[in-house]
Write a protein that holds these residues in place. Structure first.
Motif, short mmCIF file in Angstrom:
data_model
loop_
_atom_site.label_atom_id
_atom_site.label_comp_id
_atom_site.label_asym_id
_atom_site.label_seq_id
_atom_site.Cartn_x
_atom_site.Cartn_y
_atom_site.Cartn_z
N TYR A 46 50.69 21.39 29.66
CA TYR A 46 51.15 22.70 28.97
C TYR A 46 52.47 22.45 28.55
CZ TYR A 46 53.70 23.36 33.23
OH TYR A 46 54.98 23.46 34.37
N ALA A 47 52.72 23.55 27.64
CA ALA A 47 54.23 23.79 27.05
C ALA A 47 54.44 25.19 27.22
CB ALA A 47 54.22 23.14 25.91
N VAL A 48 55.08 25.83 28.03
CA VAL A 48 55.68 27.07 28.03
C VAL A 48 56.27 27.62 26.57
CG1 VAL A 48 56.94 29.11 29.17
CG2 VAL A 48 56.01 27.23 30.36
N THR A 49 55.66 28.35 25.72
CA THR A 49 56.30 28.73 24.47
C THR A 49 55.32 29.97 24.07
OG1 THR A 49 56.76 27.95 22.27
CG2 THR A 49 54.85 27.08 23.36
N ASP A 50 56.29 30.81 23.26
CA ASP A 50 55.59 31.98 22.66
C ASP A 50 54.78 31.53 21.37
OD1 ASP A 50 56.34 33.72 24.67
OD2 ASP A 50 58.42 34.04 23.74
N LYS A 51 55.48 30.77 20.53
CA LYS A 51 55.12 30.35 19.20
C LYS A 51 55.23 28.82 18.99
CE LYS A 51 54.94 34.20 17.00
NZ LYS A 51 53.67 34.78 16.40
N LEU A 52 54.35 28.35 18.04
CA LEU A 52 54.20 26.95 18.27
C LEU A 52 54.34 26.35 16.82
CD1 LEU A 52 50.43 26.58 19.69
CD2 LEU A 52 52.55 26.19 20.82
N ASP A 53 55.47 25.21 16.87
CA ASP A 53 55.61 24.45 15.54
C ASP A 53 54.35 23.76 15.15
OD1 ASP A 53 56.40 22.31 13.97
OD2 ASP A 53 58.51 22.92 14.16
N GLY A 54 53.59 24.09 14.24
CA GLY A 54 52.21 23.42 14.09
C GLY A 54 52.40 21.83 13.42
N SER A 55 53.81 21.62 12.86
CA SER A 55 53.73 20.29 12.50
C SER A 55 53.98 19.28 13.82
CB SER A 55 54.80 19.87 11.62
OG SER A 55 54.60 20.65 10.25
N LEU A 56 55.03 19.92 14.66
CA LEU A 56 55.15 19.34 15.82
C LEU A 56 53.94 18.82 16.69
CD1 LEU A 56 58.66 20.35 16.88
CD2 LEU A 56 58.15 18.24 16.18
#
Length: 405
Positions: A80-90
């Protein structure tokens, strides 16, 4: 960070502790070694366990540090990664690089093993797939170990049971939920992903997107490499940092990050199919009203990337190839930036006149970058929690002598 840090002594291990952060937005990813159950039939179990331990280590190492390991679940790694938004490329770079690393490691393990038992011979039977979802989680410590709870945790595990193979014929894939796609900044349909729907008891219909990893593997193998090595560099700068290559790559390639550390940059506009960074994309790196144009020619996360750069100057534009390489070290990364000489005599003369200015800009920018990377590492250390230990292959097993992934 340990939820109990700075508080009263820990309660007995049998008592559950709820994280003070309550619910958090997170990206949930499960990497599942497919075909392992069938592979176990009729193979030597001790060798099979050594092979599984090695491949799981390869997978988890490739997903770190973007994803933290929540739990090992047999032949799957729940991260998992705690984040509100995702950098789609990464996100897609991380998934694809993990899959590519798995393919290469599976090949290397088979070639390195002189054992002719069924477990070693049938290594190529093993595959890898991913399911990815974005939602909310509750972190809770149970018996001294962190557990992730909530409906979205249940959902991402349910996604492992799907009809992707039957409906698409794909065996190597990443299955992204619509919630995951909604949190991303890329157009997955423009990237060639397929939309499907799966229905689960007590959940209902779930919209999903299928990313073909075997196709991406073939494209990776066929793609021409473009690389400025030391022998062809007219200018080079080497910058050490204690950040791992994945973190350094994020800061160097993410447009928003570049504005913070690169001298004179006021904005970076990406022009790319599906809004994904990679080969064929173009960066318009703004310096006030002027723009440096970077055409991405090669993209190998987290090893290197190469672009054809056009720099406007009062004497005319200068064009050259530039490679940025991320060399992993025992304590971080050395960032190698190498520029090839322009092709025309006029452009070479202009670049020569600008060499002192260029060197000052590069050194000032990379100093800022190194400082920001150190600050980011310190922030991540302060938020870190313990992760489960990875299994290890026996030192005298069939993989003895093979270097660690």
């Amino acid at each position: 960070m340990d939820p109990a840090a700075g508080h009263s002594p820990r309660a007995p291990a049998s008592v559950s502790e709820v994280s003070p952060h309550a619910t958090e937005s997170a990206c949930l990813l499960i990497a599942d070694i497919s075909g392992y159950t069938g592979y176990l039939a009729g193979v030597e179990l001790d060798h099979a366990q050594d092979i599984l331990a090695d491949l799981v280590g390869t997978i988890v190492s490739a997903l770190r540090p973007a994803f933290r390991l929540a739990k090992l679940e047999g032949d799957a790694a729940f991260t998992y990664a705690v984040t509100d938004k995702l950098d789609g490329s990464l996100l897609l770079d991380t998934i694809e690089r993990c899959y590519f690393g798995f393919r290469r490691r599976r090949r290397d393990v088979r070639q390195a093993s002189s054992c002719d038992c069924n477990a070693c011979v049938r290594i190529p039977d093993l595959g890898l797939k991913f399911v990815v979802h974005h939602g909310t989680i509750l972190r809770q410590r149970v018996a001294g170990h962190e557990e992730l709870l909530g409906p979205d945790v249940i959902l991402v595990h349910r996604l492992l049971k799907n009809d992707v193979v039957a409906s698409t014929g794909l065996k190597a894939y990443a299955l992204l939920s619509q919630q995951c796609v909604d949190a991303m900044d890329v157009d997955v349909s423009a990237l060639g992903m397929r939309a499907i729907t799966e229905t689960y008891e007590h959940i209902g219909a779930v919209g999903l997107w299928v990313h073909d990893l075997d196709r991406r593997w073939r494209e990776e193998q066929e793609r021409t490499r473009v690389f400025v090595d030391e022998g062809h560099a007219a200018y080079r700068l080497d910058t050490p940092t204690s950040a791992p290559p994945q973190v350094a790559w994020e800061f160097v390639t993410t447009p928003g990050r570049r504005v913070a550390w690169q001298l004179g940059v006021t904005g970076v506009e990406l022009i790319a199919s599906g809004n994904r960074r990679g080969v064929g994309a173009t960066n318009h790196c703004m310096h006030g009203e002027n723009a440096t144009i970077e055409e991405l020619l090669d993209w190998r996360p987290y090893d290197y990337f190469t672009n054809r750069t056009t720099v406007p100057t009062p004497m005319g534009p200068v064009r050259f190839l530039a490679t940025t390489e991320f060399e992993p070290t025992s304590d971080g990364t050395i960032l190698h930036q190498r520029f090839a000489a322009p092709r025309t005599a006029k452009e070479r003369a202009i670049m020569e006149q600008l060499s002192a200015w260029l060197d000052d800009v590069m050194r000032t920018s990379t100093a800022r970058l190194a400082q920001q990377l150190e600050e980011e590492l310190e922030r991540r250390r302060s938020e870190a929690t313990d992760e489960p230990e990875l299994p290890r292959a026996r030192p005298d097993g069939p993989l003895a002598g093979l270097s660690s992934p």
